[in-house]
Design an enzyme around this catalytic site. Structure first.
Site, PDB file in Angstrom:
ATOM      1  N   LYS A 114    -109.444  48.490 -17.270  1.00  0.00           N
ATOM      2  CA  LYS A 114    -110.107  47.208 -17.023  1.00  0.00           C
ATOM      3  C   LYS A 114    -111.146  47.306 -15.897  1.00  0.00           C
ATOM      4  O   LYS A 114    -112.109  46.551 -15.871  1.00  0.00           O
ATOM      5  CB  LYS A 114    -109.095  46.123 -16.660  1.00  0.00           C
ATOM      6  CG  LYS A 114    -107.949  45.925 -17.640  1.00  0.00           C
ATOM      7  CD  LYS A 114    -108.416  45.343 -18.965  1.00  0.00           C
ATOM      8  CE  LYS A 114    -107.286  44.815 -19.821  1.00  0.00           C
ATOM      9  NZ  LYS A 114    -106.408  45.854 -20.389  1.00  0.00           N
TER      10      LYS A 114
HETATM   11  C1  LIG Z   1    -105.865  46.002 -21.628  1.00  0.00           C
HETATM   12  C2  LIG Z   1    -105.239  47.304 -21.914  1.00  0.00           C
HETATM   13  C3  LIG Z   1    -105.170  47.801 -23.223  1.00  0.00           C
HETATM   14  C4  LIG Z   1    -105.694  47.026 -24.413  1.00  0.00           C
HETATM   15  O1  LIG Z   1    -107.079  46.878 -24.396  1.00  0.00           O
HETATM   16  P1  LIG Z   1    -107.789  45.752 -25.286  1.00  0.00           P
HETATM   17  O2  LIG Z   1    -109.202  45.799 -24.910  1.00  0.00           O
HETATM   18  O3  LIG Z   1    -107.121  44.462 -24.891  1.00  0.00           O
HETATM   19  O4  LIG Z   1    -107.518  46.080 -26.703  1.00  0.00           O
HETATM   20  C5  LIG Z   1    -104.619  49.054 -23.419  1.00  0.00           C
HETATM   21  N1  LIG Z   1    -104.114  49.760 -22.382  1.00  0.00           N
HETATM   22  C6  LIG Z   1    -104.142  49.308 -21.119  1.00  0.00           C
HETATM   23  C7  LIG Z   1    -103.554  50.128 -20.040  1.00  0.00           C
HETATM   24  C8  LIG Z   1    -104.715  48.069 -20.838  1.00  0.00           C
HETATM   25  O5  LIG Z   1    -104.752  47.624 -19.579  1.00  0.00           O
END
Ligand SMILES: *Cc1c(COP(=O)(O)O)cnc(C)c1O
Length: 499
Positions: A114
């Site tokens: 993120k």
């Molecule tokens: C948010 C997240 C995901 C999923 O990503 P999306 O964009 O919501 O599909 C997968 N792994 C981790 C560690 C995340 O923080």
């Protein structure tokens, strides 16, 4: 100029700054560019010798063309630097064997992917406020399954002209994730637990965003909502960068020749990460398949296989909590693209999902979907087993989300026989989900009765990796946010804190 329109129709055509400021369209739709920009093979070759920051500016200016080059360079340099990221490559590509590489997206301050978008979004937003002559204070509302919340707090803390309010499912995040959030400092931050799961939390936030009465009360007091969730285009576009960057790096290390196709395997929840991969493919990146990897909440696997999206199933709490999602918001954007911007159909499907819990897209569109996507899922035993095996075979510690992707990739190869060079998108540091990672590596007995914080030390010693700075001594920090609310009280919590 690239203009943005809502997936639910209305002939808006707004600038990227306006789309980023608004976050979500007033009619509940998501903003998408009216046209997808094309990148040539020569552009990709040029990227081979660029730094991550240079690649970032090149991709961003395709879509944020109402920002000047200087502004974009500033945004990029403020976000992707070694004060924030522990690896100079920002998003390094690590080969594990002849055919497979991991794209590590977790070297940012909160140890999950993120950060790739949320370190830069606040800079886009501050500039967007300037550019659009906005006078209101921007209130960022976030629903988080664990990782977005902290990354958004880290990005927006003490950013002038903004406030941020984060809602997380009280029992739906790991200890480490929770402590990361409830110890957050900053004058403009609020964090709330919600009695419910992530879908309840996300639905609650979406409802607040589209509450007209609340929005006009806010306006009177000079406040305006925006979103740091992946419904904001400003989060999607920075994610396109690393797909190009990974491809350029594969050329650089002689794993592929320019023009060769590659697969990306993406651990998926809200469909934001993999959707950025789809945009990269549409822009001209030579991608064969985007493999959508799910955990036990395998609503996307079923959808991609059958064309039937059905959220009427039990929500399962798993060892990969950031993917515990039954309503994947960004799928709406994919459907809009695949139907050549048919907002009528998209609105009908989304309303149906909301009202009866399912929709079906029909065979033609499903065939079209299969040109780009393959889907599979990994149950929790398989996920933990994968962590153990990869550690034994390659001396590499996967986190639980990335392990889902590795397991699904194995299933993909077995099912299809496709040996195209593949990149696993690695979304979190193993330290962030160390409870489950330690269980997989050392067995239940050895970790029994140990807190996640003690396990950080154990994992660090065993794996010879340092504990990431952002996770160290978390349990010794003061708890600054301990409010928990009912899911139907979220709006009250917001107004109480603002008015
Ligand atoms: C948010 C997240 C995901 C999923 O990503 P999306 O964009 O919501 O599909 C997968 N792994 C981790 C560690 C995340 O923080």
């Amino acid at each position: 100029m690239v203009l943005y329109e809502s997936t639910r129709g209305g002939n808006e055509g707004i600038s990227s700054a306006e789309a980023i400021k608004r976050g979500i369209s007033p009619n509940g739709g998501l903003y998408v560019p009216q046209k997808i920009k094309e990148i040539t093979q020569k552009d990709i070759l040029d990227m081979v010798n660029m730094s991550y920051q240079q690649r970032a500016v090149f991709i961003l200016k395709q879509y944020l063309d109402d920002y000047t080059d200087d502004e974009l360079v500033n945004c990029v340099n403020s976000a992707y630097n070694t004060n924030k990221f522990s690896n100079t490559d920002i998003a390094p590509l690590t080969p594990v064997n002849e055919n497979l590489c991991l794209l590590e997206l977790w070297h940012g301050p909160t140890c999950a992917f993120k950060d790739m978008a949320l370190q830069i979004l606040p800079h886009f937003l501050v500039k967007a406020v300037e550019k659009t002559g906005e006078k209101s204070e921007i209130v960022i509302l976030v629903a988080t399954s664990g990782d977005t919340g902290k990354a958004a707090l880290e990005g927006f803390a003490d950013v002038k002209g903004t406030r941020i309010m984060v809602f997380y499912p009280e029992n739906g995040v790991s200890e480490v994730q929770k402590y990361q959030m409830i110890t957050q400092t900053g004058n403009n931050v609020n964090v709330f637990g919600v009695k419910g799961n992530f879908d309840d939390t996300q639905t609650g936030v979406k409802r607040i965003f589209t509450d007209e009465q609340l929005i006009s009360e806010m306006a009177k007091r000079n406040f305006k909502f925006s979103s740091a969730n992946s419904i904001n285009w400003g989060r999607l576009v920075p994610q396109i960068i690393y797909y190009f960057s990974a491809y350029a790096d594969l050329i650089r290390i002689n794993r592929i020749k320019p023009g060769d196709k590659v697969n990306f395997v993406v651990p998926t929840g809200n469909f934001g990460n993999i959707l950025a991969g789809f945009y990269a493919k549409r822009m001209g990146l030579p991608v064969n398949k985007l493999v959508c990897a799910s955990n036990d909440n395998n609503v996307l696997t079923d959808f991609i296989r059958t064309g039937n999206y059905d959220r009427r199933r039990k929500f399962i709490r798993t060892v990969s909590p950031s993917m515990d999602i039954l309503i994947s918001s960004n799928l709406e954007r994919l459907l809009y693209e695949l139907t050549d911007h048919d907002s009528k159909n998209v609105s009908d499907w989304m309303n149906q999902l909301n009202e009866v819990g399912y929709y079906e897209i029909g065979q033609n569109l499903l065939d079209c979907l299969h040109k780009s996507f393959w889907a599979g899922w990994s149950n929790q035993d398989e996920t933990l087993k994968t962590i153990e095996c990869v550690y034994k075979d390659y001396n590499y510690v996967l986190d639980t989300h990335t392990a889902v992707a590795v397991d699904v990739y194995d299933k993909y190869v077995i099912t299809t026989g496709d040996l195209t060079p593949s990149i696993i998108v690695s979304t979190a540091s193993p330290f962030k989900f160390n409870g489950s990672v330690c269980k997989a590596l050392f067995g239940e007995e050895r970790i029994e009765s140990k807190s996640e914080f003690e396990l950080l030390e154990i994992l660090s010693k065993e794996s010879n990796m340092p504990i990431p700075a952002g996770l160290k001594d978390l349990d010794k920090k003061s708890i600054l946010h301990n409010t928990v609310c009912e899911k139907y009280d979220m709006k009250t919590v917001v107004t109480q804190n603002l008015f």
